[in-house]
Design a protein around this motif. Structure first.
Motif, PDB file in Angstrom:
ATOM      1  N   ASP A   3       0.842  -1.181   0.000  1.00  0.00           N
ATOM      2  CA  ASP A   3       0.000   0.000   0.000  1.00  0.00           C
ATOM      3  C   ASP A   3       0.883   1.238   0.000  1.00  0.00           C
ATOM      4  N   CYS A   4       1.169   1.735  -1.189  1.00  0.00           N
ATOM      5  CA  CYS A   4       1.936   2.967  -1.321  1.00  0.00           C
ATOM      6  C   CYS A   4       0.964   4.137  -1.344  1.00  0.00           C
ATOM      7  N   ARG A   5       1.419   5.246  -0.828  1.00  0.00           N
ATOM      8  CA  ARG A   5       0.625   6.465  -0.907  1.00  0.00           C
ATOM      9  C   ARG A   5       1.543   7.634  -1.239  1.00  0.00           C
ATOM     10  N   GLU A   6       0.946   8.698  -1.762  1.00  0.00           N
ATOM     11  CA  GLU A   6       1.747   9.867  -2.097  1.00  0.00           C
ATOM     12  C   GLU A   6       2.278  10.512  -0.824  1.00  0.00           C
ATOM     13  N   ILE A   7       3.456  11.081  -0.939  1.00  0.00           N
ATOM     14  CA  ILE A   7       4.087  11.752   0.189  1.00  0.00           C
ATOM     15  C   ILE A   7       3.244  12.954   0.610  1.00  0.00           C
ATOM     16  N   THR A   8       3.252  13.221   1.917  1.00  0.00           N
ATOM     17  CA  THR A   8       2.608  14.414   2.459  1.00  0.00           C
ATOM     18  C   THR A   8       3.654  15.211   3.233  1.00  0.00           C
ATOM     19  N   GLU A   9       3.296  16.409   3.612  1.00  0.00           N
ATOM     20  CA  GLU A   9       4.208  17.246   4.388  1.00  0.00           C
ATOM     21  C   GLU A   9       4.625  16.556   5.683  1.00  0.00           C
ATOM     22  N   ALA A  13      10.268  14.774   7.161  1.00  0.00           N
ATOM     23  CA  ALA A  13      11.413  14.460   8.031  1.00  0.00           C
ATOM     24  C   ALA A  13      11.790  12.986   7.931  1.00  0.00           C
ATOM     25  N   ALA A  14      10.796  12.099   7.863  1.00  0.00           N
ATOM     26  CA  ALA A  14      11.076  10.664   7.779  1.00  0.00           C
ATOM     27  C   ALA A  14      11.769  10.318   6.465  1.00  0.00           C
ATOM     28  N   VAL A  15      11.311  10.898   5.368  1.00  0.00           N
ATOM     29  CA  VAL A  15      11.925  10.617   4.068  1.00  0.00           C
ATOM     30  C   VAL A  15      13.345  11.171   4.026  1.00  0.00           C
ATOM     31  N   LEU A  40      15.803  18.420   0.034  1.00  0.00           N
ATOM     32  CA  LEU A  40      15.601  17.148   0.731  1.00  0.00           C
ATOM     33  C   LEU A  40      14.817  17.321   2.035  1.00  0.00           C
ATOM     34  N   GLU A  41      14.887  18.489   2.629  1.00  0.00           N
ATOM     35  CA  GLU A  41      14.140  18.731   3.873  1.00  0.00           C
ATOM     36  C   GLU A  41      12.636  18.814   3.633  1.00  0.00           C
ATOM     37  N   HIS A  42      12.239  19.118   2.398  1.00  0.00           N
ATOM     38  CA  HIS A  42      10.815  19.301   2.086  1.00  0.00           C
ATOM     39  C   HIS A  42      10.453  18.631   0.759  1.00  0.00           C
ATOM     40  N   PRO A  43      10.643  17.311   0.671  1.00  0.00           N
ATOM     41  CA  PRO A  43      10.374  16.652  -0.615  1.00  0.00           C
ATOM     42  C   PRO A  43       8.925  16.776  -1.081  1.00  0.00           C
ATOM     43  N   SER A  44       7.976  16.911  -0.158  1.00  0.00           N
ATOM     44  CA  SER A  44       6.576  17.027  -0.574  1.00  0.00           C
ATOM     45  C   SER A  44       6.329  18.315  -1.354  1.00  0.00           C
ATOM     46  N   ASP A  45       7.177  19.324  -1.164  1.00  0.00           N
ATOM     47  CA  ASP A  45       7.044  20.575  -1.932  1.00  0.00           C
ATOM     48  C   ASP A  45       7.449  20.371  -3.387  1.00  0.00           C
ATOM     49  N   PHE A  46       8.385  19.460  -3.636  1.00  0.00           N
ATOM     50  CA  PHE A  46       8.906  19.215  -4.983  1.00  0.00           C
ATOM     51  C   PHE A  46       8.010  18.253  -5.761  1.00  0.00           C
ATOM     52  N   TYR A  47       7.554  17.222  -5.094  1.00  0.00           N
ATOM     53  CA  TYR A  47       6.797  16.171  -5.762  1.00  0.00           C
ATOM     54  C   TYR A  47       5.299  16.470  -5.749  1.00  0.00           C
ATOM     55  N   ASN A  48       4.568  15.531  -6.331  1.00  0.00           N
ATOM     56  CA  ASN A  48       3.109  15.553  -6.357  1.00  0.00           C
ATOM     57  C   ASN A  48       2.542  16.680  -7.215  1.00  0.00           C
ATOM     58  N   ASN A  49       3.101  16.793  -8.421  1.00  0.00           N
ATOM     59  CA  ASN A  49       2.487  17.622  -9.445  1.00  0.00           C
ATOM     60  C   ASN A  49       2.395  16.776 -10.712  1.00  0.00           C
ATOM     61  N   GLN A  83      13.653   8.150  -8.907  1.00  0.00           N
ATOM     62  CA  GLN A  83      14.354   8.912  -7.888  1.00  0.00           C
ATOM     63  C   GLN A  83      14.109   8.376  -6.488  1.00  0.00           C
ATOM     64  N   LYS A  84      15.151   8.432  -5.700  1.00  0.00           N
ATOM     65  CA  LYS A  84      15.102   8.203  -4.254  1.00  0.00           C
ATOM     66  C   LYS A  84      14.395   6.914  -3.845  1.00  0.00           C
ATOM     67  N   LEU A  85      14.868   5.814  -4.393  1.00  0.00           N
ATOM     68  CA  LEU A  85      14.404   4.504  -3.923  1.00  0.00           C
ATOM     69  C   LEU A  85      15.249   4.161  -2.696  1.00  0.00           C
ATOM     70  N   TYR A  86      14.635   4.252  -1.534  1.00  0.00           N
ATOM     71  CA  TYR A  86      15.331   3.943  -0.285  1.00  0.00           C
ATOM     72  C   TYR A  86      14.422   3.140   0.612  1.00  0.00           C
ATOM     73  N   LEU A  87      15.031   2.226   1.359  1.00  0.00           N
ATOM     74  CA  LEU A  87      14.318   1.395   2.326  1.00  0.00           C
ATOM     75  C   LEU A  87      15.029   1.480   3.667  1.00  0.00           C
ATOM     76  N   SER A  88      14.265   1.328   4.738  1.00  0.00           N
ATOM     77  CA  SER A  88      14.869   1.245   6.063  1.00  0.00           C
ATOM     78  C   SER A  88      15.647  -0.061   6.152  1.00  0.00           C
ATOM     79  N   ASP A  89      16.568  -0.140   7.086  1.00  0.00           N
ATOM     80  CA  ASP A  89      17.362  -1.364   7.237  1.00  0.00           C
ATOM     81  C   ASP A  89      16.467  -2.578   7.472  1.00  0.00           C
ATOM     82  N   GLY A  90      15.415  -2.419   8.245  1.00  0.00           N
ATOM     83  CA  GLY A  90      14.515  -3.520   8.540  1.00  0.00           C
ATOM     84  C   GLY A  90      13.725  -4.011   7.340  1.00  0.00           C
ATOM     85  N   ALA A  91      13.557  -3.155   6.340  1.00  0.00           N
ATOM     86  CA  ALA A  91      12.785  -3.522   5.140  1.00  0.00           C
ATOM     87  C   ALA A  91      13.668  -4.090   4.032  1.00  0.00           C
TER      88      ALA A  91
END
Length: 158
Positions: A3-9, A13-15, A40-49, A83-91
């Motif tokens: 279940d992927c969803r679009e990034i939000t504001e 910080a997590a991304v 990088l501090e505000h990726p939701s401002d760049f994406y989702n257009n 762009q920016k395919l990243y996973l946490s260590d646990g994933a």
């Protein structure tokens, strides 16, 4: 199915932490990588257009454990950059990287893109392995590369 969803504001910080933690672990917390990108501090401002999207996936507790995005790559016709395919260590090692690539490739097809392009680095061998398994073919460095430290470049017909 994930279940992927679009990034939000609220995810910014997590991304940013996910990206920086992964790059630092591979010795890529250096200039010329996304590690130091101002946005990088505000990726939701760049994406989702119309030309750019970023998606996150959460664990059962609502923590962001991965993300992937795309943006139009102007130098190449009908092309979007993965762009920016990243996973946490646990994933990591769970197959989520493959699933996220499939997901974002479908989203790019829906957006009208015909080609996928990506940039990576020798230090990211696990990512390179995934890209090659998903059918990406290495190409010469495009002259328009922004992140000067990146040294491996791939493309795939969507």
């Amino acid at each position: 199915m994930i279940d992927c969803r679009e990034i939000t504001e609220a995810d910014n910080a997590a991304v940013a932490a996910l990206v920086r933690d992964n790059l630092k672990a591979r010795g890529l917390d250096i200039p010329g990588t996304v590690y130091f990108d101002e946005g990088l501090e505000h990726p939701s401002d760049f994406y989702n257009n119309d030309e750019r999207r970023y998606y996150v996936i959460e664990d059962d507790g609502g923590q962001v454990i991965g993300g992937i995005g795309f943006a139009r790559f102007e130098p190449m016709k009908d092309t979007a950059e993965l762009q920016k395919l990243y996973l946490s260590d646990g994933a990591k090692g769970s197959g989520l990287g493959y699933v996220l690539i499939d997901f974002v490739e479908e989203k790019r097809r829906e957006a009208g893109y015909k080609v996928s392009y990506l940039e990576t680095h020798d230090n990211l061998q696990a990512a390179i392995h995934i890209y090659e398994k998903k059918g990406y073919v290495e190409i010469e460095r495009p002259k328009e590369v922004v992140h000067s430290t990146m040294n491996r470049f791939f493309r795939k017909e969507l």
